[in-house]
Design a protein around this motif. Structure first.
Motif, short mmCIF file in Angstrom:
data_model
loop_
_atom_site.label_atom_id
_atom_site.label_comp_id
_atom_site.label_asym_id
_atom_site.label_seq_id
_atom_site.Cartn_x
_atom_site.Cartn_y
_atom_site.Cartn_z
N VAL A 212 45.98 119.14 22.84
CA VAL A 212 46.04 120.59 22.66
C VAL A 212 45.40 121.23 23.91
N ALA A 213 46.16 121.25 24.97
CA ALA A 213 45.57 121.72 26.23
C ALA A 213 46.63 122.43 27.06
N GLU A 214 47.13 123.50 26.51
CA GLU A 214 48.12 124.28 27.26
C GLU A 214 47.43 125.29 28.17
N LEU A 215 46.29 125.76 27.71
CA LEU A 215 45.59 126.79 28.47
C LEU A 215 44.72 126.13 29.53
N ALA A 216 45.02 126.40 30.70
CA ALA A 216 44.20 125.83 31.79
C ALA A 216 44.43 126.63 33.06
N GLY A 217 43.60 126.41 33.98
CA GLY A 217 43.84 127.06 35.26
C GLY A 217 42.64 127.77 35.78
N ASN B 170 51.65 124.14 15.20
CA ASN B 170 52.20 124.46 16.52
C ASN B 170 52.36 123.26 17.42
N PHE B 171 51.41 122.34 17.35
CA PHE B 171 51.40 121.23 18.31
C PHE B 171 51.84 119.91 17.70
N SER C 93 46.77 125.37 11.58
CA SER C 93 47.72 126.15 12.40
C SER C 93 47.97 125.44 13.73
N VAL C 94 46.95 124.77 14.23
CA VAL C 94 47.16 123.98 15.45
C VAL C 94 48.16 122.88 15.17
N SER D 82 42.50 116.49 20.23
CA SER D 82 42.05 117.62 21.06
C SER D 82 42.60 117.53 22.49
N ASP D 83 42.81 116.29 22.98
CA ASP D 83 43.27 116.18 24.37
C ASP D 83 44.70 116.67 24.54
#
Lengths: 490, 102, 548, 702
Positions: free
Chosen positions: B97-102, B88-89, B84-85, B94-95
């Motif tokens: 796949v890094a939309e979530l951050a903060g 979408n991507f 599924s990743v 792994s590097d």
């Protein structure tokens, strides 16, 4: 099956059957309403049957499962929490891009089954199986919004990091097995005092790794913000409550029952307090920095895990486990309510680009007075202000910290509570103290209209209101909660 | 099994475990990372079997069966997630796949 | 003090009577006027109940009276024990009275009036609960309960910089009170480990035996919470901000009641639970008080914002209370307690007055006003009287308290240090400092009055009208109080005497079972002035007992 | 020439009979238990009620309209002048004036009644107690008044002269729209002053003490629209508060050592106090007295206080309030007698004040300022007397001074009204022909204050100088230079001051009433209710001392228990006294004569002298630059410190460093930690694992 075995097994059987039944119903083409009904019934049945456990104090199925009051309390809490989170997820999931209902429904039930197994585990095998069953279902759940990047990313991160940490857990279990020759808690507990092997303490530390990861204690928290943010909100609520309850329950069982040897306790608590301090501090300090409310709540849950862990450090004394359990139960209510509210609010503000950015809460006090009021109460409860539910829990933790000689930890916790006030109150600032500049056009909708919208009762809203009421009621009358916590460690 | 054999086997499994850890920490491709995790699990399996034989106790080996079953389930869930990743991507690095951050 | 129980449940009725207003305000959709009416009626009922409490209070009995006890949380021994003594009975009266006045003058708030009044009444529950709780944890619960409504009052209905001010208020206060919570839990742990059961009742906890260092640290934790609330010098910066931003009603309650909590806490809990530490820390408190007096007065002098000026004047006035408390002799103590009430009356009135101006012209800059006496003579007269009461002119309320504190300070320092060379310096500092504070107090107040009220009337001030009937209704009772207390302070002093005697007995009964305390106390004893004979004897007795 | 006067005096039957009247003083046993008479309570109460009434009958206070205020009433003072020129002879009294005057007269009558009761000799005091005021610990203070011989004298002065001034004020203020307020304040003042005098304990005295300060403040700033007036009021209040602080501390010291605040108790226990404590207490109380009685260094407020209406200057800032310091010291005479160093300080301060104020008065052009500095100077004389231990003489001078200074002020006020609110003497001249009655009274006042023979001032000032000269206190043991002791030096300065007094008073008289008129418009005599009090007061100013001086002095000496018992006549036999008196008489005569001559025939001379001695002239004109000095040394630094406190402590240290600082620490920690949590899975895993290894290592080390 003996009555004790029946009592221990029936919730497990019910949830597992329910999970399968749901899939079956989907295949047979029954409507989603019936499916929902089945899931709810499963949770309710599970809740009801779990109360039977209180009559026993046994290890059943040849040393595989516990059948005692600790199990009962956690079973009840988990099934209730599962029910609530499921109810919250009702319409919300669809709004967040979760397509297939049946899979998520059955995953909810499967993970609940895993949670129950984890809590009731009396040997390492059941422990590991429960742990993995829970984990795998939740990995899948967090990726259940298939088309959403955030969801799949969070599922991937959770999965990789979770598997990584469960490998450590497993290694720890293996080492202890090697050192003692046993896999059941009772036997291990019996032989540990006579064995002074470094393997045991290494194993304990590795097991701590695994569990700390699940309950997100610093430094094993790195997954938490990303996953909490990325997963659909009601799944996040499920993670924050059910997973935490189960993991903490098993963690507590393990450390209060299996590794309760004083010298061993002495040994791991040398570094254990560090986890508590780091979790509280890092969690709170980072929560301030967040712009997404889900991420903020993730960090706050890290901090709360730190508070709960203070109870672990006092396991050597009377009351450590009770305090931790009490706080955990209290936190569960607050967590359900807070994530539920976030889910409700962001569902209603779909048009906003940033669904869960804190900035989107600006002026909420005018736009959605009810949600704003509820969220305010929940946030204040989270900050540990009296007379709400979080307060007495914190007080217990302080007391047991003194008993265990960790007065410094209590002071750190107090200072952290002050820091946490800042970000909780910041939400209130957004909701009430600042006006939404672009809201002027929207507010022409008329207050009547808005109130009508608000008054319409939906199931998630009902759950949220119920939880908030419980937060107030248990704050003023904490006897039931205390009895529950006390019962668990009878 | 004698003491020497025990230590040797344990060392081997520990090294395997560390290789797995190193792989997880250094590789970028999520599938490779996933394989490294499998390696870690298998290293633990080796440990369990070693202890089981050394202690003359069947529990360890039963445990290993459960672990293998779990690993299989893990593979199924894991690959589905990675799939599924990828959908979408369009990548499994792994590097990236890094939309979530903060 | 022992408890005298009463079957009337008057106190619990009092504490929860504001709910009478809160519930309809939340549930019913009412217009602003109706809301104001509901809140006024509810707060008036509370006031009536508090009057009843006051009348039922018998000043000749040395107990906590009208006591009630409910099991709140029996498994940990938490009870809801209520009772009043001479101090709290007056503070209750002040609280209900000021809340009533604030809710009557609701018209100064136009937006979200219902929420405002709800918060106000919630605040009243917290305040009343704090004053009647004899149970440490219950006290703490009410103490914290006041925080959130006040936070909302400042944050929602405040001025421009309200978010900062509200947050500062909460964080400052919470910092202190959470340390207090840690201390309470520690004390409880000690008590439980000694007695075997749990209780938070004041009288029980005061039996806990603690080492001197423990006691000192616990006292420190309590004291920081209380001193932040007072506020004492280095912890005071939340106050000016909170006052400036808060709406008039918030300022009135803040100055009139909330600031009293600090000293009240020290009197009710600090001195009873930690008498040795109180005695030991008293000189430090005294110095802090004096610094607060001077600092507050000087800084008030250079303010350009009227409310900020009055806020700093509060710092100065509360410095007097701390000073009076820390002298630990009857005169100063009585003075400090009386000054609590006085400050509640005068400063509350001053905030009302600033509010009157602000409502009409929407500025609080001193330089924006000039020559008001020509335009609003009634306002000028009322302002004059409260200003004089604030600077402690004889025959107004402010004088009696200040005088007793000063007199006691002069005596008290001698009591504490008996004229040793190093402490002679302390004597001079405290007394001169406090007296200098009296002069400086006149300086900033008179100067404020001159700048605002005297001079040529500035015609660019628009919309200024004299006091309305409603405002006169608010000020009149306060005026009466100013002169009543000024002329016949004995009426209150008699009630306060009960609290004073009890508190000072605690000091007299300092536990001398540890050598370090024994040392300190015997040193004190050798330095006692003749007028403290009673105390002398008591200490003597204690020492004898411990020697045996 | 003196011998002629002497013969004249001795031949006067009246005076000789009065010499014998000393027997009036009680010689026998008088019961020590005081007489209880509740009428006494009404003494301060009547003016208080009068104050309320006169405010209430005045009707609603006048409110200015938003739109017309600036051109209508620029300032009340101006408007007053404006109206005044239209019909200045209007003599009708307003209702509030009538109420206030009645109240004050009633209290005068009551005083007389009480005085009679006291004179009956049953007891040496009358007491009345209202209620117990403050009861706390060792402190028990009642609302209790005591009317004894000392307070009787003061009460007579206060209510007597007060009533006259009320009457006068009803004329002076006739045009002012704010009369009710004015008369309320004036009556309030009387009440406070009576409390001050009658208070049976120092605390009650302090109540009056602050009360009169308040009224003074209110009345100085009565025309509040002029910011300068308000500022003068503020100055008076603050400076008085400084003195009050001293009073308070002194009171505490006494309470600490004697456990009481009642003068009689204190005096009974004084001998038990340590000597140092007595000195300290005395000096502290003196600070209070110096504040109220405008002595160096606290005199600066009094000249500015002339901003108030003239009746206020007459009543408060000349006759009554400013003398309360002297009264207080006389009350506690026993204490001060035991404090020789304090007394020495008092003499020096008194002398210096008298001298410096007189020098400043020399060059003032504002008629009220001349009188103001003259008041300061005269108060200095009173302090000289106290410093010498002659409390009775101090009080004696208080009484005579009250007569002639009230007279002078009222006369000056009359002049000011008559000349359309002009106060500058350079714009007067030749007023005698326009204002005969005022002129006569001013002459009488000047005669008395200058110490010209047989005026009131002559005797009292002589007594002061003699007391100083003959003092046996500490001053007489300090040798200033060869054979001259300090008390003699002080006497010398006193004589010099007396000369200056005669000079500047005569100057003001001649500048105002003689020569040619230099102002605008036509001066006119003022209304009857203004002139009447002037004439009444002229009489005692001239002849009071001559007739009753010795009686009063002996009487006072007895009741202050002071050892200075010599009246004028008793001392005539003393050779030194005789000589000194002759000197001072001639000094005053010559000085006054010189002044009269200069300001009649050599009008250019003063200007020449002043340009010749321009630095000194400037110094005097600048009032020794004391205000500027205080401003520079005290006010500005204090304000600077306050600002620094505010900015340094509140803004920078506490708010900046602690509050913002801690939030910055949390914030920086947050942003730093946030960087570590960068978001890629690999870094997260590395972080987790490395920290785990760290924890293991930590555990191993432990």
């Amino acid at each position: 099956m003996s009555p004790a075995e029946l009592a221990a097994a029936s919730p497990l059987i019910i949830t597992a059957t329910g999970a399968c039944l749901v899939l079956l119903l989907e295949v047979l083409g029954f409507s989603s309403l019936i499916r929902n009904f089945v899931v709810i019934c499963t949770f309710v049945l599970c809740l009801l049957t779990s109360f039977r456990l209180g009559d026993f104090n046994d290890v059943v199925f040849s040393g595989s499962l516990f059948s005692d009051s600790l199990t009962m309390i956690y079973f009840a809490a988990i099934s209730l929490a599962g029910l609530f989170t499921y109810l919250i997820s009702f319409k919300a999931l669809k709004g967040e891009g979760v397509t297939s209902g049946a899979e998520t429904d059955s995953l909810f039930l499967f993970s609940t089954a895993g949670a129950l197994l984890l809590v009731s585990a009396a040997n390492f095998i059941t422990l590991f199986v429960g742990f993995e069953l829970l984990s795998l279902s939740v990995y899948a759940l967090s990726g259940s919004a298939l088309k959403q990047k955030a969801s799949s990313e969070s599922a991937m991160k959770y999965f990789i990091m979770g598997s990584f940490s469960s490998a450590f857990l497993l290694y720890g279990l293996a080492l202890i097995y090697g050192a003692t020759g046993f896999i059941s808690y009772a036997e291990i507990a019996a032989v540990i005092p006579s064995i002074r092997s470094q393997l045991i303490i290494l194993g304990v530390l590795l097991i701590m790794f695994g569990f700390s990861f699940k309950v997100s204690l610093v430094p094993f928290h790195v997954w938490t913000p990303d996953v909490y943010q990325g997963a659909p909100t009601s799944v996040t609520a499920f993670m924050a409550v059910v997973v935490k309850l189960a993991a903490f329950g098993a963690f507590l069982r393990l450390f209060s029952y299996c590794f309760s040897d004083p010298i061993l306790f002495e040994s791991w608590s040398k570094v254990g307090w560090l986890l508590a301090v780091l979790s509280m501090t890092v969690g709170n300090v980072l929560a301030i920095q967040q712009k997404s409310i889900k991420r903020m709540l993730a960090y706050s849950s890290i901090a709360h895990a730190g508070y709960v862990f203070i109870g672990f450090l006092a396991l050597g004394q009377n009351g450590g486990g009770e305090a931790a359990t009490y706080y955990l139960l209290a936190y569960s209510f607050m967590s359900i309510a807070s994530f539920g509210l976030v889910s409700l609010i962001s569902n209603n503000t779909k048009e906003q680009y940033d669904m869960d950015s804190i900035a989107s809460y600006r002026g909420l006090g005018e736009k959605k007075p009810l949600y704003a009021l509820l969220l305010t109460i929940v946030l204040i409860a989270l900050s540990g202000m009296p007379p709400l539910i979080g307060f007495i829990g914190k007080f217990f933790l302080f007391t047991v910290a003194h008993e265990a000689g960790y007065t410094g930890l209590a002071i750190v916790a107090a200072i952290n509570s002050v820091i946490s006030l800042y970000y909780y109150l910041n939400i209130i600032v957004q909701m009430y103290f600042t006006k939404d500049e672009n809201a002027s056009a929207k507010s022409e909708l008329g207050s009547e209209e808005m109130i009508k919208q608000q008054v319409q009762m939906s199931i998630p809203k009902f759950v949220v209101i119920l939880c908030t009421l419980l937060i107030i009621v248990f704050g003023l009358y904490n006897r039931p909660l205390y009895l529950a916590a006390e019962l668990a460690f009878r | 099994m004698n003491e020497l054999g025990l230590h040797f086997n344990l060392l081997i499994s520990a090294i395997l475990f560390c290789i797995g850890v190193a792989g997880v920490l250094t590789r970028k491709n999520t599938i490779v990372i996933f394989m490294c995790i499998e390696l870690m699990l298998n290293a633990v399996n080796l440990t369990l079997v070693t202890f089981s034989v050394y202690l003359n106790n069947i529990n360890g080996q039963i445990f290993v069966f459960f672990v293998m079953a779990v690993a299989a389930a893990e593979a199924a869930v894991g690959l589905a997630i990675i799939l599924s990743v990828f959908r979408n991507f369009l990548t499994v690095e792994s590097d990236e796949v890094a939309e979530l951050a903060g | 003090m022992d408890l005298t129980f009463s079957s009337s449940n008057l106190l619990s009725l009092l504490v929860f009577s504001p709910l009478l207003g809160i519930i309809p305000l939340i549930l019913l959709k009412v217009s602003n006027k109706q809301a104001g009416l509901i809140a006024s009626a509810s707060s008036f009922i509370s006031f009536i109940i508090s009057l009843k409490v006051f009348l039922s209070f018998d000043k000749n009995i040395n107990t906590f009276q009208l006591a009630e006890s409910f099991d709140w949380f029996p498994s940990i021994g938490l009870k809801f024990i209520l009772g009043v003594d001479g101090l709290s009975v007056w503070l209750i009266l002040l609280t209900t009275f000021l809340t009533f006045l604030v809710s009557v003058s609701y018209s100064s708030v136009s937006e979200k009036l219902r929420g405002y009044l709800c918060n106000l009444l919630f605040l009243e529950v917290g305040m009343l609960g704090t004053f009647v709780s004899l149970d440490v944890l219950a006290f703490y619960v009410f103490w914290e309960l006041m925080l959130i409504p006040m936070y909302f009052l400042i944050g929602i209905w405040g001025g421009k910089n309200r978010v900062y001010a509200a947050l500062k208020f909460v964080i400052y206060t919470a910092f202190g009170s959470l340390l207090m919570l840690v201390a309470i839990s520690y004390l409880e742990f000690k008590y439980a480990s000694q007695v075997g059961s749990m209780s938070f009742f004041l009288n029980d906890l005061s039996m806990t035996s603690l080492s001197f260092n423990e006691e000192l640290l616990l006292f420190l934790a309590f004291a920081i919470a209380f001193l932040i609330k007072v506020p004492v010098f280095p912890f005071h910066t939340w106050l000016p901000d909170a006052h400036v931003e808060a709406p008039t009603g918030g300022s009135v309650i803040l100055a009139g009641v909330l600031l009293k909590m600090g000293i009240f806490g020290l009197v009710r809990f600090g001195i009873v639970l930690f008498p040795n530490a109180t005695l030991y820390a008293a000189p430090v408190l005294a110095i802090l008080g004096v610094v607060g007096i001077i600092f507050g007065a000087l800084v008030a002098w250079v303010q350009t914002d009227m409310k900020k000026l009055v806020a700093y004047s509060s710092v100065s006035h509360m410095g007097f209370c701390v000073l009076g408390f820390s002298m630990l002799n009857v005169e100063a103590f009585q003075g400090a307690l009386l000054q609590l009430i006085n400050h509640g009356v005068s400063t509350a009135a001053l905030f009302f007055l600033v509010g009157v101006l602000y409502d009409r012209t929407h500025t609080r800059e001193i330089s924006a006003y000039s020559g008001l006496a020509a335009k609003v003579p009634l306002f000028a007269t009322v302002f004059m009287i409260f200003m004089l009461s604030s600077i402690g002119l004889p025959l107004t309320n402010g004088f009696v308290g200040e005088f007793l504190i000063l007199l006691g300070t002069f005596k008290g320092i001698f009591f504490l240090h008996g004229g040793q060379i190093h402490s002679l310096v302390l004597t001079v500092i405290c007394t001169t400092g406090a007296v200098a504070g009296v002069v400086l107090g006149a300086l900033y107040m008179i100067s404020l009055y001159r700048r605002v009220v005297f001079g040529k009337y500035d015609t660019s001030i628009h919309g200024l009208t004299d006091l309305s009937l409603r405002e006169i209704f608010v000020f009149f009772p306060l005026l009466i109080l100013v002169f009543f207390i000024g002329l016949y302070p004995n009426y209150i002093l008699k009630d306060l005497e009960q609290t004073t005697n009890f508190s000072l007995e605690q000091i007299q009964n300092v536990r001398v079972d540890q050598p370090e305390i024994l040392n300190k106390v015997s040193k004190l004893k050798s330095n006692l002035p003749p007028s403290n004979k009673v105390l002398n004897n008591t200490i003597d007795k204690n020492i004898e007992v411990s020697n045996i | 020439m003196f011998s002629i006067f002497k013969d004249l005096i001795l031949s006067l039957p009246l005076s000789s009979s009065l010499t014998q009247s000393e027997v009036v003083l009680p010689v026998g046993e008088i019961s020590n238990s005081p007489l209880v008479d509740s009428r006494l309570l009404f003494l301060p109460l009547i003016p208080l009620v009068g104050a309320l009434l006169s405010y209430l009958v005045g009707g609603k206070p006048k409110v200015e309209d938003d739109h017309h205020s600036d051109h209508d009433h620029g300032s009340s003072h101006d408007s007053h002048a404006h109206h005044g020129s239209h019909d200045s002879y209007k003599s009708g009294m307003s209702l509030s004036a009538i109420v206030a005057t009645t109240a004050s007269s009633l209290s005068f009558v009551l005083t007389l009644l009480l005085f009679t009761a006291l004179g009956s000799g049953v007891s040496d005091s009358i007491v009345a107690s209202a209620w117990s005021w403050i009861d706390a610990g060792d402190l028990n203070v009642d609302f209790k008044f005591r009317f004894d011989h000392l307070s009787a004298v003061m009460c007579l002065v206060i209510t007597g002269i007060g009533s006259l001034i009320h009457l006068y004020a009803s004329g002076y203020m006739a045009e002012d729209p704010h009369q009710p307020r004015f008369f309320a304040y004036l009556n309030l003042f009387l009440s406070a002053m009576l409390i001050l005098v009658l208070g049976d304990n120092l605390l009650l005295t302090f109540v009056g003490w602050e009360g009169v300060g308040l009224c003074s403040y209110l009345l100085i700033g009565f025309w509040f629209k002029e910011m300068d007036n308000a500022k003068a009021g503020q100055k008076a209040f603050i400076v008085n508060r400084i003195g009050d602080a001293g009073f308070l501390l002194g009171m505490f010291t006494l309470f600490y050592y004697t456990g009481s605040l009642s003068p009689s108790d204190i005096l009974a226990k004084v001998h038990n106090m340590p000597a140092l404590a007595i000195e300290v207490a005395a000096i502290l109380l003196l600070i209070g007295a110096a504040g109220k009685s405008a002595q160096i260094p606290l005199y600066i407020w009094l000249p500015d206080a002339m901003a108030g209406p003239t009746p206020v200057s007459a009543l408060i800032h000349a006759a009554t309030m400013v003398t309360s310091g002297v009264y207080m010291v006389a009350r506690l005479a026993g204490l001060f007698s035991a404090a020789p160093h304090a007394l020495l300080l008092v003499s020096i301060i008194g002398t210096l004040t008298a001298f410096i104020a007189a020098t400043i008065a020399l060059v003032q052009n504002d008629i009220k300022k001349v009188l103001a500095y003259s008041t300061v100077s005269q108060l200095g004389f009173m302090f000289m007397a106290i410093g010498a231990g002659a409390y009775s003489v101090g009080l004696y001078h208080v009484v005579t001074h009250a007569f002639f200074k009230a007279l002078l002020f009222m006369a000056a006020g009359s002049v000011i009204v008559g000349c359309h609110h002009e106060q500058d003497m350079r714009k007067f001249g030749g007023l005698f022909k326009y204002m005969k009655f005022t002129g006569i009274s001013y002459i009488a006042g000047t005669y008395a204050i200058s110490g010209l023979p047989y005026g009131s001032g002559f005797f009292s000032k002589d007594s002061v100088l003699w007391a100083t000269y003959s003092s046996t206190g500490l001053a007489s043991t300090i040798e200033v230079s060869n054979g001259i002791f300090l008390n003699q030096a002080l006497w010398g300065v006193g004589i010099l001051t007396a000369a200056l007094t005669a000079f500047y008073m005569t100057r003001s008289l001649f500048l105002t009433f003689f020569g040619t008129y230099r102002g605008h418009g036509t001066p006119h005599e003022t209304s009857f209710n203004m002139v009447f009090p002037l004439l009444v007061l002229s009489v005692p100013s001239l002849i009071f001392s001559f007739l009753y001086g010795d009686t009063l002095l002996t009487y006072l000496a007895h009741w202050t228990r002071s050892d200075f018992l010599g009246g004028h006549h008793a001392l005539l036999e003393n050779h030194t006294y005789h000589q000194l008196e002759t000197i001072s008489m001639w000094v005053a005569l010559i000085s006054a004569g010189l002044s009269g001559l200069i300001y009649t025939f050599a009008k250019g001379l003063p200007a020449k002298i002043s340009s010749l001695l321009s630095p000194i002239y400037k110094l005097l004109l600048g009032k020794w630059y004391v205000d500027e000095l205080y401003n520079l040394v005290i006010v500005l630094p204090l304000r600077g410190i306050s600002r620094v406190f505010f900015i340094l402590f509140d803004r920078i240290l506490i708010d900046g460093l602690l509050v913002t600082g801690s939030s910055v620490v949390v914030d920086v920690a947050g942003t730093t930690l946030k960087k570590i949590h960068s978001g890629t899975m690999k870094s997260s895993l590395s972080l987790m694992f490395s920290l785990f290894v760290f924890i293991i290592l930590f555990w191993v080390i432990l």
